[in-house]
Every structure is written in structure tokens, then in C-alpha cells.
Design a protein around this motif. Structure first.
Motif, PDB file in Angstrom:
ATOM      1  N   ASP A 174     -53.029 -39.039 -24.069  1.00  0.00           N
ATOM      2  CA  ASP A 174     -53.361 -40.401 -23.910  1.00  0.00           C
ATOM      3  C   ASP A 174     -51.995 -41.346 -23.734  1.00  0.00           C
ATOM      4  O   ASP A 174     -51.500 -41.535 -24.867  1.00  0.00           O
ATOM      5  N   ALA A 175     -51.323 -41.495 -22.429  1.00  0.00           N
ATOM      6  CA  ALA A 175     -50.238 -42.201 -22.495  1.00  0.00           C
ATOM      7  C   ALA A 175     -50.105 -43.569 -23.094  1.00  0.00           C
ATOM      8  O   ALA A 175     -48.945 -43.745 -23.859  1.00  0.00           O
ATOM      9  N   THR A 176     -51.193 -44.289 -22.847  1.00  0.00           N
ATOM     10  CA  THR A 176     -51.262 -45.601 -23.478  1.00  0.00           C
ATOM     11  C   THR A 176     -51.066 -45.674 -24.875  1.00  0.00           C
ATOM     12  O   THR A 176     -50.510 -46.380 -25.585  1.00  0.00           O
ATOM     13  N   LEU A 177     -51.811 -44.779 -25.510  1.00  0.00           N
ATOM     14  CA  LEU A 177     -52.005 -44.491 -26.865  1.00  0.00           C
ATOM     15  C   LEU A 177     -50.778 -44.186 -27.577  1.00  0.00           C
ATOM     16  O   LEU A 177     -49.986 -44.646 -28.610  1.00  0.00           O
ATOM     17  N   GLY A 178     -50.021 -43.343 -26.704  1.00  0.00           N
ATOM     18  CA  GLY A 178     -48.534 -42.765 -27.222  1.00  0.00           C
ATOM     19  C   GLY A 178     -47.648 -43.808 -27.542  1.00  0.00           C
ATOM     20  O   GLY A 178     -46.779 -44.066 -28.044  1.00  0.00           O
ATOM     21  N   VAL A 179     -47.756 -44.620 -26.093  1.00  0.00           N
ATOM     22  CA  VAL A 179     -46.541 -45.948 -26.154  1.00  0.00           C
ATOM     23  C   VAL A 179     -47.058 -46.804 -27.325  1.00  0.00           C
ATOM     24  O   VAL A 179     -45.999 -47.359 -27.992  1.00  0.00           O
ATOM     25  N   ASP A 180     -48.092 -47.335 -27.478  1.00  0.00           N
ATOM     26  CA  ASP A 180     -48.530 -48.266 -28.405  1.00  0.00           C
ATOM     27  C   ASP A 180     -48.242 -47.628 -29.919  1.00  0.00           C
ATOM     28  O   ASP A 180     -47.788 -48.486 -30.788  1.00  0.00           O
ATOM     29  N   ALA A 181     -48.325 -46.426 -29.950  1.00  0.00           N
ATOM     30  CA  ALA A 181     -47.997 -45.662 -31.440  1.00  0.00           C
ATOM     31  C   ALA A 181     -46.533 -45.739 -31.606  1.00  0.00           C
ATOM     32  O   ALA A 181     -46.190 -46.137 -32.578  1.00  0.00           O
ATOM     33  N   LEU A 182     -45.872 -45.478 -30.713  1.00  0.00           N
ATOM     34  CA  LEU A 182     -44.361 -45.648 -30.647  1.00  0.00           C
ATOM     35  C   LEU A 182     -43.946 -46.920 -30.975  1.00  0.00           C
ATOM     36  O   LEU A 182     -42.910 -47.159 -31.617  1.00  0.00           O
ATOM     37  N   VAL A 183     -44.312 -48.001 -30.194  1.00  0.00           N
ATOM     38  CA  VAL A 183     -44.201 -49.284 -30.262  1.00  0.00           C
ATOM     39  C   VAL A 183     -44.449 -49.899 -31.707  1.00  0.00           C
ATOM     40  O   VAL A 183     -43.632 -50.648 -32.443  1.00  0.00           O
ATOM     41  N   LEU A 184     -45.575 -49.663 -32.270  1.00  0.00           N
ATOM     42  CA  LEU A 184     -45.950 -49.893 -33.578  1.00  0.00           C
ATOM     43  C   LEU A 184     -45.210 -49.319 -34.706  1.00  0.00           C
ATOM     44  O   LEU A 184     -44.725 -50.019 -35.710  1.00  0.00           O
ATOM     45  N   ARG A 185     -44.775 -48.235 -34.470  1.00  0.00           N
ATOM     46  CA  ARG A 185     -43.949 -47.257 -35.405  1.00  0.00           C
ATOM     47  C   ARG A 185     -42.422 -47.981 -35.434  1.00  0.00           C
ATOM     48  O   ARG A 185     -41.984 -48.261 -36.411  1.00  0.00           O
ATOM     49  N   GLY A 186     -42.103 -48.270 -34.259  1.00  0.00           N
ATOM     50  CA  GLY A 186     -40.848 -48.958 -34.200  1.00  0.00           C
ATOM     51  C   GLY A 186     -40.723 -50.440 -34.813  1.00  0.00           C
ATOM     52  O   GLY A 186     -39.674 -50.616 -35.596  1.00  0.00           O
ATOM     53  N   ALA A 187     -41.840 -50.969 -34.777  1.00  0.00           N
ATOM     54  CA  ALA A 187     -41.996 -52.319 -35.422  1.00  0.00           C
ATOM     55  C   ALA A 187     -41.921 -52.361 -37.124  1.00  0.00           C
ATOM     56  O   ALA A 187     -41.378 -52.871 -37.816  1.00  0.00           O
ATOM     57  N   ASP A 193     -36.390 -51.849 -42.492  1.00  0.00           N
ATOM     58  CA  ASP A 193     -34.674 -51.986 -42.495  1.00  0.00           C
ATOM     59  C   ASP A 193     -34.364 -50.546 -41.950  1.00  0.00           C
ATOM     60  O   ASP A 193     -33.288 -50.213 -42.255  1.00  0.00           O
ATOM     61  N   LYS A 194     -34.999 -49.913 -41.178  1.00  0.00           N
ATOM     62  CA  LYS A 194     -34.373 -48.639 -40.531  1.00  0.00           C
ATOM     63  C   LYS A 194     -34.506 -48.822 -38.963  1.00  0.00           C
ATOM     64  O   LYS A 194     -35.224 -48.439 -38.200  1.00  0.00           O
ATOM     65  N   LYS A 195     -33.310 -49.715 -38.616  1.00  0.00           N
ATOM     66  CA  LYS A 195     -33.059 -50.083 -37.460  1.00  0.00           C
ATOM     67  C   LYS A 195     -32.800 -48.955 -36.301  1.00  0.00           C
ATOM     68  O   LYS A 195     -33.305 -49.097 -35.260  1.00  0.00           O
ATOM     69  N   ASP A 196     -32.171 -47.963 -36.881  1.00  0.00           N
ATOM     70  CA  ASP A 196     -31.934 -46.830 -35.724  1.00  0.00           C
ATOM     71  C   ASP A 196     -33.060 -45.971 -35.530  1.00  0.00           C
ATOM     72  O   ASP A 196     -33.384 -45.780 -34.442  1.00  0.00           O
ATOM     73  N   LEU A 197     -33.987 -45.933 -36.597  1.00  0.00           N
ATOM     74  CA  LEU A 197     -35.339 -45.053 -36.102  1.00  0.00           C
ATOM     75  C   LEU A 197     -36.174 -46.086 -35.424  1.00  0.00           C
ATOM     76  O   LEU A 197     -36.870 -45.600 -34.404  1.00  0.00           O
ATOM     77  N   ALA A 198     -36.217 -47.402 -35.636  1.00  0.00           N
ATOM     78  CA  ALA A 198     -36.813 -48.338 -34.657  1.00  0.00           C
ATOM     79  C   ALA A 198     -36.405 -48.414 -33.352  1.00  0.00           C
ATOM     80  O   ALA A 198     -37.149 -48.374 -32.192  1.00  0.00           O
ATOM     81  N   ILE A 221     -35.816 -57.964 -30.563  1.00  0.00           N
ATOM     82  CA  ILE A 221     -35.553 -58.233 -32.016  1.00  0.00           C
ATOM     83  C   ILE A 221     -34.752 -57.220 -32.753  1.00  0.00           C
ATOM     84  O   ILE A 221     -33.962 -57.694 -33.552  1.00  0.00           O
ATOM     85  N   VAL A 222     -34.863 -56.064 -32.466  1.00  0.00           N
ATOM     86  CA  VAL A 222     -33.851 -54.965 -33.264  1.00  0.00           C
ATOM     87  C   VAL A 222     -32.480 -55.261 -32.669  1.00  0.00           C
ATOM     88  O   VAL A 222     -31.531 -55.256 -33.459  1.00  0.00           O
ATOM     89  N   HIS A 223     -32.448 -55.324 -31.443  1.00  0.00           N
ATOM     90  CA  HIS A 223     -31.078 -55.537 -30.779  1.00  0.00           C
ATOM     91  C   HIS A 223     -30.468 -57.069 -31.510  1.00  0.00           C
ATOM     92  O   HIS A 223     -29.318 -57.183 -31.763  1.00  0.00           O
ATOM     93  N   ARG A 224     -31.126 -58.149 -31.578  1.00  0.00           N
ATOM     94  CA  ARG A 224     -30.784 -59.153 -32.226  1.00  0.00           C
ATOM     95  C   ARG A 224     -30.359 -58.993 -33.534  1.00  0.00           C
ATOM     96  O   ARG A 224     -29.307 -59.483 -34.053  1.00  0.00           O
ATOM     97  N   LEU A 225     -31.162 -58.399 -34.423  1.00  0.00           N
ATOM     98  CA  LEU A 225     -30.676 -57.974 -35.741  1.00  0.00           C
ATOM     99  C   LEU A 225     -29.563 -57.160 -35.770  1.00  0.00           C
ATOM    100  O   LEU A 225     -28.493 -57.301 -36.824  1.00  0.00           O
TER     101      LEU A 225
END
Length: 267
Positions: A174-187, A193-198, A221-225
């Protein structure tokens, strides 16, 4: 991430047991067609669908009619009533475990919308006992944990989705589910404070869906930080161009304004 990414409420079109769910004179096929038509109507005319469903329930429509009425309440925004009703329906309905789990997941989404992530998490625990490892349920539970500030637990749930994807390149069923999971885990990684993993998660998510609104907001946001202001601006500008009416775009616009004003941005 001050709040988790809000995913659209999914209305599951699934056959409920129609025991006690047919109005006088209806056949089983009639009842199934009426249920599907009602659930379809929820998406476009929720208030009318609620009226139809309550009338149908009063004529003996049973669980299918009740489910449609509750789905309409979610769409209308009566989350508390819907959350309680869906939770009760999951306990009462004659259906398989997977469908009961989906009803509980819908209930949990409504509990989240009422700002009660603790109750949502408890409901999702029950859902996972019925449907262990179901990725959509894990995603909603990660949202509930994130809302409580339990970012480590959010990451654990999201990793079960992401690392469970088939193939070494994480090609999601499920491509949508996978992308949502990656985005939420990045957040969640950003909050830890694990910006590289994010950034790694957000880069992968945006390689799969380049215009994902929350993905662009978060990566900016990660780029800005990290002090990469132009990269942040580029992500936020892209978001404003591609999804200008979203909540993510409104946050991006505020961040661009703060960046242009020389103020701190990134939330």
C-alpha cells in the motif's frame, strides 16, 4: 511535530452480517446494496446519509444502518458520539475479527479527533488483539502515541510497518500507507532530535510521493533546524504551489514568513 499528521478517516466498505439487518420486505441483496449506497453517500452528502441511515435503522436496518449513521457522524464532525458508537458496534456486531478491528480503528480515529489519544491507544490495543500486526492499525496507534509525546513508541509502531515491507527497497504493498508511515516516523525522529534519521525517512517518502504535503512541511522543518534555509524555503514553496489549501500549506506559509522576516521558524 506539535501534533501528528492527520490522516483522512477511512470508511470501510465491508459486508456486515445482516442478521437482524433487513427492513421488512428487503432481500439480503437489497440490504447490501442499500448499505453500500448509504456509505457512498456519506462521502458526498453526510447529513443526508445520516438521515437515511437513521430512518433505515428505525425500519429494522440493524448493524449496517447503524454503521452508516456512525460513519456519517464522523464525516459531519460529531467525533465523540461516533467514537463511542463505533466502539460499541465493534463489540455487538456479528462479523469477523478483521472487520471488528477496522471498526475499532475507526473509533480510535474519532477518539483522536476529540483530543483523547489515551483512549484511542487503548482501543487500538484491542484492535490489534483481533488483527495482530495490521499496518493501518499500527499507523493510527503511532499517531496516538505521538499525540501523547511518546515518540519512541510511535517510532516502534511505524518501524513495524516500514521494516515489514517486502523487498530491500521497501516497496510497499500500500504505497500511500508506506509514505504516510515514513513521514510520520520522520516527524517523530525530529522530535527525538535525530535529524539525520528524520531526513532519511522524509527523503524516501518524497521520492515515492514528491508532493506529499506533510512530507514537504516536515522536511522543510528539518532543513531549517539544520540551518539549510534555502532548502527549507524550497520545500515550503513547493508545498504552497502544489497543495495551497491544506493545513500543511498554512503552516508552511507561516514558516516562510518567519524565514523572510529573519525570525525563527520551523514549527
Amino acid at each position: 511535530m506539535t501534533r501528528p499528521i492527520q490522516m483522512t478517516t477511512v470508511i470501510i466498505l465491508c459486508a456486515l452480517s445482516l442478521t437482524g439487518g433487513m427492513a421488512q420486505g428487503e432481500t439480503t441483496l437489497d440490504a447490501h446494496m442499500r448499505y453500500k449506497a448509504c456509505m457512498d453517500k456519506v462521502q458526498t452528502h453526510a447529513e443526508a446519509a445520516f438521515d437515511d441511515a437513521t430512518t433505515w435503522e428505525g425500519l429494522g436496518g440493524g448493524y449496517p444502518a447503524r454503521h452508516c449513521a456512525l460513519a456519517a457522524l464522523v464525516k459531519i464532525g460529531h467525533y465523540g458520539e461516533a467514537a463511542q458508537g463505533l466502539e460499541k458496534l465493534a463489540d455487538l456486531v456479528h462479523a469477523n475479527k478483521a472487520f471488528k478491528a477496522k471498526l475499532l480503528m475507526q473509533s480510535a480515529r474519532a477518539w483522536i479527533a476529540t483530543d483523547d489519544p489515551q483512549h484511542a491507544a487503548a482501543v487500538l490495543d484491542a484492535a490489534l488483539t483481533l488483527s495482530p500486526g495490521e499496518p493501518h492499525i499500527l499507523l493510527v496507534r503511532a499517531q496516538a502515541f505521538a499525540l501523547q509525546g511518546a515518540y519512541d513508541q510511535a517510532v516502534e509502531n511505524l518501524s513495524l510497518i516500514i521494516e515489514g515491507a517486502p523487498g530491500t527497497d521497501k516497496t510497499f504493498v500500500d504505497a500511500t500507507l508506506g509514505v504516510d508511515a515514513l513521514v510520520l516516523r520522520g516527524a517523530a525522529y525530529r522530535q527525538l532530535d535525530k535529524k539525520d534519521l528524520a531526513l532519511a525517512d522524509l527523503d524516501q517518502a518524497l521520492s515515492l510521493d514528491p508532493n506529499h504535503p506533510e512530507g514537504l512541511l516536515e522536511r522543510g522543518i528539518v532543513h531549517r533546524l539544520a540551518g539549510h534555509n534555502e532548502a527549507a524555503r524550497a520545500d515550503w514553496k513547493q508545498l504552497l504551489d502544489t497543495a495551497p489549501k491544506t493545513d500543511a500549506a498554512r503552516a508552511a506559509a507561516a514558516n516562510v514568513h518567519m524565514l523572510d522576516s529573519g525570525l525563527e521558524g520551523g514549527e
